[in-house]
Design an enzyme around this catalytic site. Structure first.
Site, PDB file in Angstrom:
ATOM      1  N   GLU A 160       0.832  -1.223   0.000  1.00 20.34           N
ATOM      2  CA  GLU A 160       0.000   0.000   0.000  1.00 20.34           C
ATOM      3  C   GLU A 160       0.860   1.263   0.000  1.00 20.34           C
ATOM      4  O   GLU A 160       0.522   2.257   0.639  1.00 20.34           O
ATOM      5  CB  GLU A 160      -0.941   0.021   1.218  1.00 20.34           C
ATOM      6  CG  GLU A 160      -2.197  -0.771   1.026  1.00 20.34           C
ATOM      7  CD  GLU A 160      -2.854  -0.532  -0.316  1.00 20.34           C
ATOM      8  OE1 GLU A 160      -3.229  -1.519  -0.944  1.00 20.34           O
ATOM      9  OE2 GLU A 160      -2.949   0.628  -0.753  1.00 20.34           O
TER      10      GLU A 160
HETATM   11  C1  LIG Z   1       2.883  -9.814   0.217  1.00 26.66           C
HETATM   12  C2  LIG Z   1       2.635  -8.702  -0.751  1.00 26.66           C
HETATM   13  C3  LIG Z   1       1.336  -8.380  -1.100  1.00 26.66           C
HETATM   14  C4  LIG Z   1       1.087  -7.373  -2.037  1.00 26.66           C
HETATM   15  N1  LIG Z   1      -0.201  -7.113  -2.443  1.00 26.66           N
HETATM   16  C5  LIG Z   1      -0.412  -6.289  -3.499  1.00 26.66           C
HETATM   17  C6  LIG Z   1      -1.712  -6.167  -4.090  1.00 26.66           C
HETATM   18  O1  LIG Z   1      -2.684  -6.776  -3.632  1.00 26.66           O
HETATM   19  N2  LIG Z   1      -1.855  -5.375  -5.178  1.00 26.66           N
HETATM   20  C7  LIG Z   1      -0.805  -4.682  -5.709  1.00 26.66           C
HETATM   21  O2  LIG Z   1      -1.000  -3.988  -6.703  1.00 26.66           O
HETATM   22  N3  LIG Z   1       0.442  -4.761  -5.175  1.00 26.66           N
HETATM   23  C8  LIG Z   1       0.661  -5.551  -4.089  1.00 26.66           C
HETATM   24  N4  LIG Z   1       1.915  -5.671  -3.552  1.00 26.66           N
HETATM   25  C9  LIG Z   1       2.994  -4.889  -4.105  1.00 26.66           C
HETATM   26  C10 LIG Z   1       3.446  -3.755  -3.185  1.00 26.66           C
HETATM   27  O3  LIG Z   1       2.459  -2.767  -3.130  1.00 26.66           O
HETATM   28  C11 LIG Z   1       4.809  -3.250  -3.715  1.00 26.66           C
HETATM   29  O4  LIG Z   1       5.749  -4.258  -3.415  1.00 26.66           O
HETATM   30  C12 LIG Z   1       5.205  -1.932  -3.083  1.00 26.66           C
HETATM   31  O5  LIG Z   1       4.377  -0.892  -3.542  1.00 26.66           O
HETATM   32  C13 LIG Z   1       6.663  -1.557  -3.405  1.00 26.66           C
HETATM   33  O6  LIG Z   1       6.955  -1.703  -4.750  1.00 26.66           O
HETATM   34  P1  LIG Z   1       8.248  -2.543  -5.172  1.00 26.66           P
HETATM   35  O7  LIG Z   1       8.188  -3.854  -4.500  1.00 26.66           O
HETATM   36  O8  LIG Z   1       8.363  -2.529  -6.659  1.00 26.66           O
HETATM   37  O9  LIG Z   1       9.472  -1.751  -4.546  1.00 26.66           O
HETATM   38  P2  LIG Z   1      10.230  -0.531  -5.228  1.00 26.66           P
HETATM   39  O10 LIG Z   1       9.248   0.453  -5.759  1.00 26.66           O
HETATM   40  O11 LIG Z   1      11.267  -1.049  -6.144  1.00 26.66           O
HETATM   41  O12 LIG Z   1      10.942   0.125  -3.966  1.00 26.66           O
HETATM   42  C14 LIG Z   1      12.164  -0.371  -3.406  1.00 26.66           C
HETATM   43  C15 LIG Z   1      12.648   0.635  -2.366  1.00 26.66           C
HETATM   44  O13 LIG Z   1      12.914   1.897  -3.005  1.00 26.66           O
HETATM   45  C16 LIG Z   1      12.156   2.927  -2.405  1.00 26.66           C
HETATM   46  N5  LIG Z   1      11.692   3.859  -3.436  1.00 26.66           N
HETATM   47  C17 LIG Z   1      11.140   3.552  -4.632  1.00 26.66           C
HETATM   48  N6  LIG Z   1      10.834   4.686  -5.293  1.00 26.66           N
HETATM   49  C18 LIG Z   1      11.188   5.718  -4.515  1.00 26.66           C
HETATM   50  C19 LIG Z   1      11.112   7.136  -4.629  1.00 26.66           C
HETATM   51  N7  LIG Z   1      10.574   7.727  -5.684  1.00 26.66           N
HETATM   52  N8  LIG Z   1      11.586   7.887  -3.609  1.00 26.66           N
HETATM   53  C20 LIG Z   1      12.099   7.302  -2.507  1.00 26.66           C
HETATM   54  N9  LIG Z   1      12.193   5.974  -2.332  1.00 26.66           N
HETATM   55  C21 LIG Z   1      11.737   5.191  -3.326  1.00 26.66           C
HETATM   56  C22 LIG Z   1      10.975   2.234  -1.707  1.00 26.66           C
HETATM   57  O14 LIG Z   1      10.483   2.993  -0.624  1.00 26.66           O
HETATM   58  C23 LIG Z   1      11.606   0.920  -1.278  1.00 26.66           C
HETATM   59  O15 LIG Z   1      12.260   1.078  -0.057  1.00 26.66           O
HETATM   60  C24 LIG Z   1       2.177  -6.639  -2.592  1.00 26.66           C
HETATM   61  C25 LIG Z   1       3.486  -6.955  -2.201  1.00 26.66           C
HETATM   62  C26 LIG Z   1       3.728  -7.983  -1.331  1.00 26.66           C
HETATM   63  C27 LIG Z   1       5.144  -8.334  -0.997  1.00 26.66           C
END
Ligand SMILES: Cc1cc2nc3c(=O)[nH]c(=O)nc-3n(C[C@H](O)[C@H](O)[C@H](O)COP(=O)(O)OP(=O)(O)OC[C@H]3O[C@@H](n4cnc5c(N)ncnc54)[C@H](O)[C@@H]3O)c2cc1C
Length: 591
Positions: free
Chosen positions: A437
């Site tokens: 989220e």
């Molecule tokens: C168990 C689980 C359930 C989930 N359920 C859902 C779901 O139902 N529906 C759905 O759509 N998604 C879902 N997700 C996905 C989840 O919302 C994303 O994993 C999350 O939004 C982070 O995206 P990412 O994993 O690509 O990390 P990234 O975006 O790659 O981020 C990696 C790190 O970089 C930081 N970062 C990235 N961009 C920036 C920025 N611009 N400025 C500063 N810091 C930054 C982040 O804070 C984080 O620490 C789920 C994930 C998991 C693991």
């Protein structure tokens, strides 16, 4: 150790520091009475404690295996979910027009905390259905609403929320799932979504996916995203589930915690495209999604509160039983709760949990004001308060969820690291809430770059003024039991005020510096605000002395928070103001 819902505590915070009592008296909820609030909370507490909580470790051990494209939910979960939906728990705050009970979001927030204390893996599923209901009720066509809302509101069908793709996580605008217009006015969806919570399961006869996708001629980035409703089963003319739509679960993730919640990779369009129906307008999907996301963010905040509450209950019970070491008065083999360091851990757990609860419920009350305020100005003020508090509630509550669960393991000593006590499961489960989220880093950036500037800084100023009013009242009661609560909270709010001005002054001129301070700033915000809310609860308890209320525990909690946790605010202010210059890429390159 199982979970007992702390219904009296929940009701107290909801009514007092979170403000439900005030807005009930203001007539915001028509004829809603405090008695009805108490009755709903008591019943939810019973269901959470007696029916859901015993399934928590079952879900953890069984997981959600995928067999021939179908996810098998843990034993007992289907019956529990159906009983939960039949009990009306999915529809607490849903619109009456669609079969909902139209009760306050703030009351639903308290229920959501209890579902998630009982089992985070169970609690997260309905959160997504509720978010989908909000989006569809707010933006869907009359036809889509008539067709899908009654079954979503009753919980007969569950919903999912699908944003994430391998290259599109925090940056939703990078998504590539494709939508093509079909001749009949519907769309064909092709692509892949990852990490989709409850993307496939056997709890309900149909699953309604809320999917973000991009039309071929859409503008790039966030401005070219549209929201679609994609049912797992297409509907027969009589509204019952019919042919399978062209969407399937390809695999499920093996993960650290919430093993009872299936996390799915979803594939769209093996057979040419899944049938999808547009919600709202083309290319305006992010607007609709924001409706879902704010509510879902509050719900995830409540997961943090819920897991912290459960971990605290368990640690407290263990600390009363486990005998080890000599107490200061010489008693041998005392329960470890006699040791000041253990008591410090337990009080920290309790104080952080209560502050996070107060902040989260206050966000729920603000959301209600947004919808039900007396006039435009009241609704606008409610909207600004909800916008301001949502990222704070989400990030703080989920951060402390992990911290409190980790302290819970520590209180158990070696037994905490052994799965059999359940303390380790709380820590494993809690960790995800700071990530999904919108990661907590993204919440902090949202707070600093979008929420602080609201109304030209007026939304934050109004909040600071309210916090100061409470602190003046705390000083005025002059109760020695409160120690230096008013002074420490006053200093914390002053730190918050100065750090706010510092950040607002740099948003244009030194944006990177402001962004580097966002996370410590959010913590500072939560400590100052959460501590003041606990003091507000203590004041309410003092006022109610004589009506059967025991003020002592609330006074003790407020004082502990102010003197042991809120005092960290001055250090956090320093980090915001001075710490950013040392955060450089060059430094990392050297190592
Ligand atoms: C168990 C689980 C359930 C989930 N359920 C859902 C779901 O139902 N529906 C759905 O759509 N998604 C879902 N997700 C996905 C989840 O919302 C994303 O994993 C999350 O939004 C982070 O995206 P990412 O994993 O690509 O990390 P990234 O975006 O790659 O981020 C990696 C790190 O970089 C930081 N970062 C990235 N961009 C920036 C920025 N611009 N400025 C500063 N810091 C930054 C982040 O804070 C984080 O620490 C789920 C994930 C998991 C693991």
């Amino acid at each position: 150790m199982t979970y007992r819902a702390p219904v009296a505590d929940i009701a107290f915070t909801l009514k007092h520091s979170a403000g439900l009592k005030r807005v009930i008296e203001d007539g915001l909820y028509d004829d809603l009475s405090e008695d009805l609030v108490d009755a709903v909370l008591a019943e939810a507490g019973r269901f959470a404690s007696d029916v859901v909580a015993p399934l928590n470790s079952v879900g953890d051990k069984h997981g959600t295996p995928l067999r021939d494209g179908a996810v098998i939910m843990p034993p007992g979960w289907q019956q529990a979910y159906r009983a939960w939906a039949q009990g009306g728990w999915n529809s607490v705050a849903a619109p009456a027009q669609w079969g909902g009970q139209g009760l306050p979001h703030a009351l639903n927030a308290a229920c959501i905390e209890m579902w998630n204390s009982a089992s985070m893996a169970f609690g997260i599923g309905p959160v997504l259905t509720m978010a989908g209901i909000e989006a569809l009720a707010g933006h869907g066509s009359a036809d889509l609403q008539r067709t899908y809302l009654p079954k979503l509101v009753s919980g007969e069908w569950m919903g999912t929320m699908q944003l994430t793709e391998p290259q599109a996580g925090s940056d939703v605008g990078a998504l590539r799932t494709r939508a093509e217009r079909a001749d009949d006015g519907s769309y064909r969806i092709t692509g892949q979504k990852i990490f989709i919570t409850y993307g496939e399961h056997d709890l309900t006869d149909n699953i309604i996916h809320f999917v973000l996708a991009r039309l071929r001629d859409a503008p790039p980035g966030n401005k070219g995203i549209s929201l679609f409703l994609v049912p797992k089963y297409l509907l027969n003319p009589d509204g019952t589930p019919g042919a399978r739509n062209d969407v399937r679960c390809h695999s499920i993730e093996h993960k650290l915690g919430i093993h009872g919640s299936p996390t799915c990779t979803m594939v769209y369009g093996d057979g040419g495209g899944a049938v999808g129906y547009l919600i709202g307008e083309e290319n305006r999907g992010l607007n609709c999604m924001f409706t879902m996301m704010n509510n879902a963010r509050l719900a995830v905040a409540l997961q943090g509160v819920g897991i912290a509450e459960r971990a605290t209950q368990q640690a407290l019970a263990y600390a009363r039983e486990r005998r080890q070491g000599r107490a200061a008065d010489g008693r041998d083999a005392s329960p470890i709760i006699v040791h000041p360091d253990v008591r410090r851990m337990l009080m920290t757990m309790q104080a952080l949990t209560r502050a996070a609860r107060a902040l989260s419920y206050a966000t729920g009350v603000a959301i209600d004001r947004t919808h039900r305020g007396h006039d435009g100005a009241d609704r606008k003020a409610g909207g600004e308060r909800a916008a301001l508090l949502t990222p704070v509630a989400k990030a703080f509550s989920t951060d402390i969820g992990t911290e409190v669960a980790s302290l819970g393991v520590q209180v158990h000593g070696g037994m905490g690291y052994i799965e059999e006590t359940g303390a380790a499961q709380h820590l494993r489960d809690a960790r995800i809430a700071a990530i999904y989220e919108g990661t907590n880093g993204i919440q902090a950036i949202d707070l600093v770059t979008r929420k602080l500037p609201l109304a030209g800084g007026g939304a934050m100023k109004a909040y600071l003024d309210e916090l100061r009013e409470i602190i003046v009242a705390v000083a005025a009661v002059n109760d020695p039991a409160l120690g230096s609560t008013a002074a420490r909270l006053g200093e914390a709010v002053d730190s918050l005020d100065r750090a706010t001005a510092w950040l607002l002054g740099r948003l244009d001129s030194a944006r990177d510096t402001a962004l580097a301070g966002a996370t410590p700033y959010l913590r500072l915000f939560a400590l100052a605000a959460g501590g003041t809310m606990l003091a507000d609860d203590a004041l309410a308890a003092i006022r109610m002395t004589g009506q059967g209320a025991d003020a002592a525990p609330r006074i003790a909690a407020a004082r502990f928070f102010a003197e042991n946790l809120a005092v960290q605010s001055s250090g956090l202010e320093r980090i915001v103001v001075d710490g950013a210059d040392s955060i450089t890429e060059a430094e990392l390159a050297v190592s």
